[in-house]
Motif scaffolding. Structure first.
Motif, mmCIF file in Angstrom:
data_model
loop_
_atom_site.group_PDB
_atom_site.id
_atom_site.type_symbol
_atom_site.label_atom_id
_atom_site.label_comp_id
_atom_site.label_asym_id
_atom_site.label_seq_id
_atom_site.Cartn_x
_atom_site.Cartn_y
_atom_site.Cartn_z
ATOM 1 N N SER A 1 -41.653 83.040 9.613
ATOM 2 C CA SER A 1 -40.435 82.603 8.292
ATOM 3 C C SER A 1 -39.407 83.880 7.868
ATOM 4 N N GLY B 1 -37.662 71.679 11.685
ATOM 5 C CA GLY B 1 -39.157 72.261 13.042
ATOM 6 C C GLY B 1 -40.089 71.689 12.825
ATOM 7 N N ARG C 1 -43.845 73.166 11.471
ATOM 8 C CA ARG C 1 -44.651 73.519 10.757
ATOM 9 C C ARG C 1 -45.828 74.207 10.717
ATOM 10 N N TYR D 1 -39.500 74.765 17.770
ATOM 11 C CA TYR D 1 -38.597 73.663 18.003
ATOM 12 C C TYR D 1 -38.871 73.361 19.489
ATOM 13 N N TYR E 1 -42.884 78.385 12.657
ATOM 14 C CA TYR E 1 -42.357 77.466 13.231
ATOM 15 C C TYR E 1 -41.769 77.416 14.170
#
Length: 478
Positions: free
Chosen positions: A307, A320, A322, A388, A386
């Protein structure tokens, strides 16, 4: 008979068409895409890298020639023609008044792009607005434009252009500019170039194309294989970016790019790191990550942040994955939890946090870790976390036609008197590998203008002129 035939519909082609028309030539532009998809990859751009010795309207501070050259030299690893590169750099300092004359507007850099506020001029409305402005200006000046008009072959005799064939129609012209892009949308050619790796994979099968579906490389292949034009570049080298694995196959553009790489770590499908995420500022190094991911198992990577990174990068179009813990994030990404935790724990334990500052090459680095993270290394320890998933996103390929500072196509090192090249079809002369933000538009603008001017001269039976175009020349007949 038309004076100048321009084949292509993006920035370089439009610059060539406008310059030729301003010089008094009759011009026909053939764009392979439908009108709604005109502009090629230029429609997805947003800025132009500009040399300037002092603050200029939207550009802050100064970005002198030598710094620009050193930035380009670093990302290309020396695989560049210094003479042509410096010509592009110098041309970037004088082209904006001409661009404004043709309806292009600029704006200050937005939040999330401040790293390039000093070096890059942003187009108001992005590349689509630039392309539309150029088409409006071209049509107002009398340039003929035909859409859905792919050219599949050329008639060339002793290095001299005679005619182009478009859907069975023979189109003669006194001179021609080739600006039809690379071959990034041609899956078979990508497979041929990349081949099969040691894991039995065909990497190109997992590539996504950030831009147009219409850059099939038909004319490039024709020029190299049928006419023996001098070539430049490695077919596996390209502007290749790590993008969201959920991006569409074509035309995802900038919004699918994942820009948080330098703020966290990147792991592969084996949950292992493989490169220094903090090597340099993101605008200078973002275009290496597509190639890096292409070399990983399954051509997949995963950008991991916590974060603390939120709000420090341009958010992508897709949110993304989470999670409230790192093991949960690994599970949701489909990664082996134990390996992922060993990787993250090793990284977190190696971080030697100094004074974090993402606007400079700070002193936050890892110690005793391979690969190291040399800047912006902070522990990934603050929930939520997160991730990706990444795939290689190809913007444009670097294999192209060799040229000189007249933009002439060369055959056996002899320049053609009436066939010229601009944009992605010759970018490999300047970009042997690597990329830095905005330089593609600099190359296309510089060589598009040179090619257009020299095509107009050739149509009148005059010899091509060497060197960059000055704005006072370009306005002579505007």
């Amino acid at each position: 008979m038309i004076d100048v035939l321009v084949i292509g519909g993006g920035n370089a082609a439009l610059c060539a068409a406008l310059m030729a028309r301003e010089a008094g030539a009759s011009v026909l532009l053939l764009e392979s895409a439908p009108r709604a998809w005109r502009g090629g990859n230029s429609a997805h751009t947003r800025n132009l890298r500009c040399m300037h010795d002092a603050p200029q309207d939207v550009l802050v501070d100064a970005y002198p020639e030598e710094e620009y050259w050193q930035d380009l030299l670093k990302v290309t690893g020396g695989l560049t023609n210094e003479h042509l590169a410096r010509m592009v750099i110098r041309a970037s300092s004088t082209c904006r008044p001409w661009m404004r004359h043709h309806g292009v507007h600029f704006q200050p850099a937005l939040a999330g792009t401040l790293h390039v506020a000093r070096t890059n001029a942003f187009f108001m409305g992005g590349g689509k607005a630039l392309v539309n402005a150029y088409y409006r200006s071209a049509e107002a000046l009398g340039v003929q434009v035909r859409y859905e008009s792919p050219v599949d072959r050329l008639e060339i005799v002793d290095g001299q252009f005679r005619a182009a064939w478009c859907q069975g129609e023979r189109i003669e012209a006194r001179s021609c500019v080739l600006a039809a892009g690379g071959f990034e949308s041609n899956r078979e050619w990508l497979r041929e170039a990349w081949g099969q790796n040691g894991r039995g994979e065909w990497p190109a099968d997992n590539f996504l194309i950030r831009g147009t579906a219409y850059n099939q490389g038909v004319l490039l292949r024709h020029m190299l294989d049928e006419h023996g034009a001098d070539r430049i570049g490695d077919p596996t080298q390209a502007h290749m970016v790590a993008i969201d694995a959920r991006a569409p196959l074509y035309d995802g553009g900038i919004c699918t790019r994942i820009d948080c790489v330098s703020l966290g770590v990147v792991v592969n499908a084996n949950a292992e790191r493989f490169y220094d995420e903090g090597e340099d500022f993101w605008p200078k190094r973002y275009a290496i990550w597509g190639r890096l991911v292409a070399q990983q198992p399954g051509q997949t990577g995963y950008s991991i942040i916590d974060s603390k990174a939120i709000g420090r990068f341009m958010p992508p179009v897709f949110p993304g994955v989470r999670a409230d813990s790192l093991p949960e994030l690994a599970a949701r990404l489909g990664l082996d939890v134990d390996t992922f935790m060993r990787t993250l724990n090793s990284y977190n334990g190696a971080c030697r946090v100094g004074r974090f500052d993402h606007t400079v090459l700070d002193d936050c680095a890892t110690s005793g870790l391979f690969p190291a993270k040399t800047h912006w290394a902070r522990p990934i320890d603050t929930a939520p976390f997160y991730g990706y998933a990444l795939r290689p996103g190809v913007t444009f390929t670097y294999l192209g036609l060799q040229t000189d500072d007249t933009a002439a196509v060369r055959f056996g090192d002899r320049p053609s008197a009436n066939l010229f090249v601009a944009g992605e079809m010759m970018a490999g002369n300047v970009l042997g590998k690597g990329y830095t933000a905005g330089v593609g538009m600099s190359i296309g603008t510089a060589f598009g203008r040179i090619a257009g001017r020299n095509a107009a001269l050739a149509a009148r039976g005059q010899s091509a002129e060497h060197g960059a175009v000055k704005d006072e020349e370009s306005h002579a007949s505007a």
